[in-house]
Design an enzyme around this catalytic site. Structure first.
Site, PDB file in Angstrom:
ATOM      1  CG  ASP A  95       9.266  50.007  42.402  1.00 15.86           C
ATOM      2  OD1 ASP A  95       8.545  49.562  43.303  1.00 15.86           O
ATOM      3  OD2 ASP A  95      10.275  50.725  42.612  1.00 15.86           O
TER       4      ASP A  95
ATOM      5  CE1 TYR B 210      13.044  55.777  44.302  1.00 15.79           C
ATOM      6  CE2 TYR B 210      11.662  54.632  42.733  1.00 15.79           C
ATOM      7  CZ  TYR B 210      12.486  54.608  43.838  1.00 15.79           C
ATOM      8  OH  TYR B 210      12.747  53.420  44.449  1.00 15.79           O
TER       9      TYR B 210
ATOM     10  CE  LYS C 159       9.583  51.598  46.136  1.00 17.32           C
ATOM     11  NZ  LYS C 159      10.018  52.177  44.870  1.00 17.32           N
TER      12      LYS C 159
ATOM     13  CG  HIS D 164      11.141  54.791  49.715  1.00 12.89           C
ATOM     14  ND1 HIS D 164      10.986  55.664  48.676  1.00 12.89           N
ATOM     15  CD2 HIS D 164      12.156  53.964  49.339  1.00 12.89           C
ATOM     16  CE1 HIS D 164      11.850  55.374  47.719  1.00 12.89           C
ATOM     17  NE2 HIS D 164      12.576  54.347  48.099  1.00 12.89           N
TER      18      HIS D 164
END
Ligand code: NAP
Length: 275
Positions: free
Chosen positions: A44, A49, A74, A107
């Protein structure tokens, strides 16, 4: 082999995956390589990120065939909108170095921005084009999910939500079950909080001869949710994946759910904004 869960589009996801929010100084490619070597097949990540390149490097270098790995990424808030969502997916494909994404999620819903339906329409088209295998959302409430279904007739395959014993989300999980949406759990271990020392968790760990982390992850599995624990420690990674050889009793599950006290991060999806 990790058991699998079937999505509403017929594809399968492993019943547990690796989270990739990076710790300071962490080498995400090394973390993901260790996880793939230990048997993880669901990774994931998210554009926001900054870990897509590291995930991509580990997947490219691995002896595990690409088709055996499920990569989730996402679309962040700054890419909400039809054209922007397609641009976000192109950026993720590029940074991951892959020619398709297994599971693409919105997200956060950002209801004040009010573009999640347009974003969703782009994802439906990305799936038709084969660039994305499965499409889903993250942090959506039942009202947001209702709206996607009413305006597009396409129900998300997954909703990835904050879920751990402090915030078991029984109502939203029941909605998911009624609508054939698979629940994924973020911060499944409460991000290393005092949750792992709570007595219902410690008692069950003692009774089954496993660690507190394994008890909490098994609790998710028995609720029917896919937990996405993050660990950069290879021993903890192995331990976290090893939760399919014991079963909590109904009483233990209920006692752990009884730890409910609310969100850890105060991120109410109706209000919280992240771009
Ligand atoms: P988490 O997985 O609940 O906790 C991770 C923390 O727990 C790390 O500090 C890790 O340290 C430690 N840990 C891992 N296994 C352990 C064990 N068996 N015993 C004790 N400590 C352990 O928290 P998270 O990273 O917030 O959430 C997981 C993933 O969910 C993220 O990485 C991300 O992929 C996803 N996520 C999604 C959203 C969203 O909005 N969709 C939001 C937040 C997170 P070590 O690394 O040292 O083991």
């Amino acid at each position: 082999m990790t058991p699998t869960v079937t999505l509403n589009d017929g594809t399968e996801l492993p019943a547990l995956g690796l989270g990739t929010v990076e710790a300071d100084g962490e080498d995400m490619a090394a973390t993901v390589t260790a996880a793939l070597d230990s048997g993880y097949r669901l990774i994931d990540t998210a554009l926001s990120y900054g870990t897509e390149p590291g995930v991509g490097r580990a997947v490219a270098a691995s002896t595990v065939p690409r088709e055996d790995i499920r990569i989730t990424t996402k679309i962040p808030g700054r890419f909400h909108g039809y054209d922007e969502a397609k641009e976000s997916a192109r950026s993720s494909l590029n940074d991951l170095g892959v020619d398709y994404i297994d599971l693409l999620l919105i997200h956060w819903p950002l209801p004040k921005v009010d573009k999640y339906v347009d974003t969703w329409r782009a994802m439906i088209d990305l799936q038709k084009d084969g660039l994305v295998k499965s499409i889903g959302v993250s942090n959506f409430t039942a009202a947001h999910l209702d709206r996607l279904e009413a305006e597009t007739s396409v129900v998300p395959s997954v909703n990835q939500i904050e879920l751990h014993p402090y915030f078991p989300q029984a109502e939203l999980r029941a909605y998911h079950a009624q609508h054939g949406i698979v629940t994924e759990s973020w911060s499944p271990l409460g991000r290393g909080s005092e949750l792992l020392k709570a007595s219902p968790v410690a008692d069950a760990a003692h009774a089954h001869g496993v660690s507190p982390g394994q008890v909490v992850l098994r609790w998710h599995v028995q609720l029917g949710a896919i937990p996405l624990p993050k660990s950069s420690n290879p021993d903890r990674q192995k331990q976290n994946l090893d939760v399919f050889g014991f079963e909590l009793t109904d009483e233990e599950v209920a006692a752990i759910s009884g730890l409910e006290r609310g969100r850890i991060w105060d991120q109410d999806p109706d209000i919280y904004e992240e771009f």
